[in-house]
Enzyme design. Structure first.
Site, mmCIF file in Angstrom:
data_model
loop_
_atom_site.group_PDB
_atom_site.id
_atom_site.type_symbol
_atom_site.label_atom_id
_atom_site.label_comp_id
_atom_site.label_asym_id
_atom_site.label_seq_id
_atom_site.Cartn_x
_atom_site.Cartn_y
_atom_site.Cartn_z
ATOM 1 C CB SER A 146 11.152 -19.642 -64.872
ATOM 2 O OG SER A 146 12.174 -20.156 -64.040
ATOM 3 C CE1 TYR A 159 12.953 -14.584 -63.523
ATOM 4 C CE2 TYR A 159 12.870 -16.875 -62.556
ATOM 5 C CZ TYR A 159 13.116 -15.952 -63.624
ATOM 6 O OH TYR A 159 13.600 -16.504 -65.077
ATOM 7 C CE LYS A 163 10.695 -15.174 -66.037
ATOM 8 N NZ LYS A 163 10.928 -14.597 -67.702
#
Length: 255
Positions: A146, A159, A163
């Site tokens: 991401s 998150y 990533k």
């Protein structure tokens, strides 16, 4: 795709995790569209059944389970080998983002869960596919990272951290698995999926206006990139992270 005429079989087989909907489904759809047979995984058995029906039950199987569960990883790889006899491509898409807020207040148990699902599971699937087929026959791995892993990502810091780890995992695997297996990553910006709804729901036009290309991503955008990175056209590419972001990074630092 079940109502469409499917292409001639390519002879290749893919395992796509977290593929009952969203980006994973878009990737599976792109691979089936070029003739690959595919095993998809996900937590919801009913959603997986529906996805198989849409993709084509003669070419797609599903194995339900939690991505971070080692027994599930082994079962998915074993089922793919039993059904199709090979695993040329692995696409690690399964992920979670259960928390929204500053990392100063982040529950460390939640952080561990995010890493377990987003990073450790990808390593587990890569190990399983390597030993079951790719070590002796070659292939390609694509990790769905991401842009949150490439820059600060306010309110989704856990998150983003996971990533970033996925990007580094891609480098480690690419180095270790060369020359027989190529390993690359895709770093999408916001893609219109249920997973990412909180980032654009009720304000899609406003969110899309920030992108030089004038729209948010759709799963097909990532499916096309994954199809390229698992094709012969990318045969001299490994260890790379392909940013698929509608140009949003062009705005970095622009007032």
């Amino acid at each position: 795709m079940s109502g469409k005429e499917l292409p001639e079989l390519s002879g290749k087989v893919a395992l796509v995790t977290g593929a009952s909907r969203g980006i994973g489904y878009g990737v599976a759809e792109a691979l089936v569209a070029r003739g690959d047979r595919v095993c998809i995984t996900g937590r919801g058995e009913e959603a997986l059944k529906e996805a198989v029906e849409r993709l084509g039950a003669d070419r797609v199987i599903a194995v339900p389970g939690k991505a971070h569960d080692e027994a599930h990883q082994a079962a998915a790889v074993a089922a793919t080998m039993e059904a199709f006899g090979r695993i040329d491509f692995l696409v690690n898409n399964a992920g979670t983002n259960p928390v929204f807020g500053p990392i100063a207040d982040l529950d460390l148990g939640v952080a561990r869960k995010v890493y377990e699902t987003n990073v450790i599971s990808a390593l587990g699937f890569a190990q399983q596919a390597w030993h079951a087929w790719q070590k002796n026959h070659g292939g390609a791995i694509v990790n769905i990272a991401s842009i949150a892993g490439l820059a600060p990502s306010p309110f989704i810091g856990a998150y983003g951290m996971s990533k970033a780890a996925m990007v580094n995992l891609t480098l480690q695997l690419a180095h270790e698995f060369a020359p027989i297996v190529r390993v690359n990553a895709i770093a999408p910006a916001v893609v219109k999926t249920k997973f990412a709804e909180a980032l654009y729901e009720g304000r899609e036009a406003e969110a899309a206006a920030a992108y030089p290309l004038g729209r948010l991503g759709v799963p097909e955008d990532i499916g096309g990139a994954a199809a390229f990175l698992t094709s012969d056209q990318s045969d001299w590419i490994t260890g790379q992270t392909l940013v698929v972001d509608g140009g949003i990074f062009l705005n970095a630092g622009v007032e």
